[in-house]
Write a protein that holds these residues in place. Structure first.
Motif, mmCIF file in Angstrom:
data_model
loop_
_atom_site.group_PDB
_atom_site.id
_atom_site.type_symbol
_atom_site.label_atom_id
_atom_site.label_comp_id
_atom_site.label_asym_id
_atom_site.label_seq_id
_atom_site.Cartn_x
_atom_site.Cartn_y
_atom_site.Cartn_z
ATOM 1 N N ASP A 1 27.459 34.889 35.251
ATOM 2 C CA ASP A 1 29.250 35.154 34.970
ATOM 3 C C ASP A 1 30.397 36.115 35.890
ATOM 4 O O ASP A 1 31.850 36.220 35.692
ATOM 5 C CB ASP A 1 29.044 35.067 33.464
ATOM 6 C CG ASP A 1 28.680 34.111 32.932
ATOM 7 O OD1 ASP A 1 28.769 33.144 33.468
ATOM 8 O OD2 ASP A 1 28.691 33.388 31.983
ATOM 9 N N ILE A 2 29.763 37.533 35.486
ATOM 10 C CA ILE A 2 29.803 38.946 35.678
ATOM 11 C C ILE A 2 30.087 38.805 37.576
ATOM 12 O O ILE A 2 30.977 39.141 38.446
ATOM 13 C CB ILE A 2 30.237 40.274 35.244
ATOM 14 C CG1 ILE A 2 29.951 39.377 33.541
ATOM 15 C CG2 ILE A 2 30.361 40.731 35.404
ATOM 16 C CD1 ILE A 2 30.008 40.235 32.467
ATOM 17 N N LEU B 1 36.200 47.813 42.078
ATOM 18 C CA LEU B 1 35.364 48.024 41.161
ATOM 19 C C LEU B 1 35.755 48.162 39.807
ATOM 20 O O LEU B 1 35.495 47.811 38.599
ATOM 21 C CB LEU B 1 35.059 49.398 41.811
ATOM 22 C CG LEU B 1 33.968 50.515 40.655
ATOM 23 C CD1 LEU B 1 32.527 50.263 40.873
ATOM 24 C CD2 LEU B 1 34.198 52.385 41.245
ATOM 25 N N MET B 2 37.111 48.953 39.872
ATOM 26 C CA MET B 2 38.259 48.571 38.642
ATOM 27 C C MET B 2 37.972 46.917 38.376
ATOM 28 O O MET B 2 38.293 46.660 36.822
ATOM 29 C CB MET B 2 39.174 49.162 38.630
ATOM 30 C CG MET B 2 38.867 50.426 38.908
ATOM 31 S SD MET B 2 37.545 50.950 37.955
ATOM 32 C CE MET B 2 38.640 51.764 36.031
ATOM 33 N N GLU B 3 37.998 46.193 38.781
ATOM 34 C CA GLU B 3 38.089 44.755 38.382
ATOM 35 C C GLU B 3 37.187 44.582 38.048
ATOM 36 O O GLU B 3 36.939 43.342 36.691
ATOM 37 C CB GLU B 3 38.255 43.842 40.081
ATOM 38 C CG GLU B 3 39.790 43.309 40.363
ATOM 39 C CD GLU B 3 40.686 42.858 41.323
ATOM 40 O OE1 GLU B 3 38.677 42.408 42.179
ATOM 41 O OE2 GLU B 3 41.455 43.418 42.074
ATOM 42 N N LYS C 1 36.035 42.460 33.999
ATOM 43 C CA LYS C 1 35.208 42.313 33.565
ATOM 44 C C LYS C 1 34.345 42.405 32.475
ATOM 45 O O LYS C 1 33.990 41.451 31.785
ATOM 46 C CB LYS C 1 34.500 41.280 35.216
ATOM 47 C CG LYS C 1 35.531 40.257 35.676
ATOM 48 C CD LYS C 1 34.394 40.231 36.553
ATOM 49 C CE LYS C 1 35.741 39.667 37.874
ATOM 50 N NZ LYS C 1 34.873 38.716 39.070
ATOM 51 N N VAL C 2 33.330 43.429 32.554
ATOM 52 C CA VAL C 2 32.385 43.596 32.032
ATOM 53 C C VAL C 2 33.193 44.243 30.083
ATOM 54 O O VAL C 2 31.982 43.775 29.780
ATOM 55 C CB VAL C 2 32.049 44.868 32.470
ATOM 56 C CG1 VAL C 2 30.728 45.062 31.654
ATOM 57 C CG2 VAL C 2 30.970 44.514 34.275
ATOM 58 N N GLY D 1 32.265 42.210 26.440
ATOM 59 C CA GLY D 1 32.311 42.411 24.778
ATOM 60 C C GLY D 1 30.807 43.783 25.522
ATOM 61 O O GLY D 1 30.411 44.346 24.662
ATOM 62 N N LEU D 2 30.771 44.264 26.516
ATOM 63 C CA LEU D 2 29.978 45.069 27.346
ATOM 64 C C LEU D 2 30.263 46.905 27.309
ATOM 65 O O LEU D 2 31.379 46.889 28.079
ATOM 66 C CB LEU D 2 29.034 44.557 28.527
ATOM 67 C CG LEU D 2 27.856 43.124 28.191
ATOM 68 C CD1 LEU D 2 27.564 43.501 29.228
ATOM 69 C CD2 LEU D 2 26.747 43.612 26.988
ATOM 70 N N SER D 3 29.890 47.555 27.003
ATOM 71 C CA SER D 3 30.254 48.966 27.121
ATOM 72 C C SER D 3 29.694 49.155 28.382
ATOM 73 O O SER D 3 28.796 49.200 29.655
ATOM 74 C CB SER D 3 29.459 50.442 25.795
ATOM 75 O OG SER D 3 29.784 49.919 24.919
#
Length: 233
Positions: free
Chosen positions: A96-97, A154-156, A160-161, A165-167
């Motif tokens: 998904d990511i 990179l920032m896109e 997504k991350v 819900g991930l740090s």
């Protein structure tokens, strides 16, 4: 953890590597994963390495030595294997990511691939709920790095991350590239790193590899680093 690192070698070269490694007192095990023949061994710290004859031809240029000719020389990374208690949360991150697709599955072993590149594009997962939790130390892999073209992309990925819900870390300037780090749900540390600005920011392309260049944060350690580095002819 990321438990195995696989390197691509030319077809027909595994017997050479088996003999070569045993000559240097390295124990070797032969095997096959997803129809690809391989040999497995450990480095002096216990890191688990694999030399694999890929199912598709690898056209990458090789680095040769007096002992290792082009017909046997390593092509580069082939795959990395993650050993996890539960596969599904990590699979969701890959698909998904990061845009990977399930290519093959044999029991509790999965192979995921990205079509963004033709080589070094596989991530294998072994699901094993009986394994202990891994801890980084000698003989372990610290992180897996994924490559993107520039810091805008990179920032896109950072968005997504975070949306999952991930740090994840802020953008980190490594002088030669920018990085983000996050732990996927299985606990493996992932890095996303950029091509830009590249390794020609402080020396021309034709001189790459001829001088010791250090990121700014390590320049103060130059004397200590040079003291312990082997001399190269």
């Amino acid at each position: 953890m990321a438990t195995h690192i696989g390197y691509s070698v030319p077809k027909g070269s595994l017997e050479f590597w088996k003999i070569h490694l045993q000559k240097h007192n390295v124990s070797v095990e032969e095997g096959e994963v997803f129809g690809e023949k391989m040999i497995s061994f450990k480095d002096p710290d216990g890191l688990q390495l694999q030399f694999i004859e890929p199912a598709t031809e690898d056209h990458r240029k090789v680095w040769t030595t007096e002992d290792i000719k082009s017909e046997n020389a390593l092509k580069g990374f082939h795959n990395v294997t993650l050993t996890l208690k539960k596969a599904d949360p990590t699979i969701k991150v890959l698909t998904d990511i990061l845009g990977y697709d399930l290519q093959k599955q044999e029991g509790e072993r999965y192979r995921f691939a990205t079509n963004a590149i033709d080589t070094a594009n596989f991530i294998d997962i072994i699901e094993n709920n009986a394994i202990p939790v891994g801890q980084n130390a000698a003989g372990t892999n610290h992180h897996i790095a994924f490559r993107v073209e520039n810091d805008q992309i990179l920032m896109e990925y950072r968005e997504k991350v975070m949306a999952a819900g991930l740090s994840i870390t802020p953008k980190i300037d490594r002088d030669y590239f920018y990085s983000l780090y996050f732990r996927e749900p299985g606990g493996v540390l992932f890095e996303i790193a950029t091509d830009n600005p590249g390794f020609t920011v402080d020396e021309p392309l034709e001189e790459l590899g001829t001088h010791l260049r250090l990121p700014k944060q390590h320049e103060g350690l130059r004397a200590k680093i040079e003291e312990v580095l082997p001399k190269l002819s």
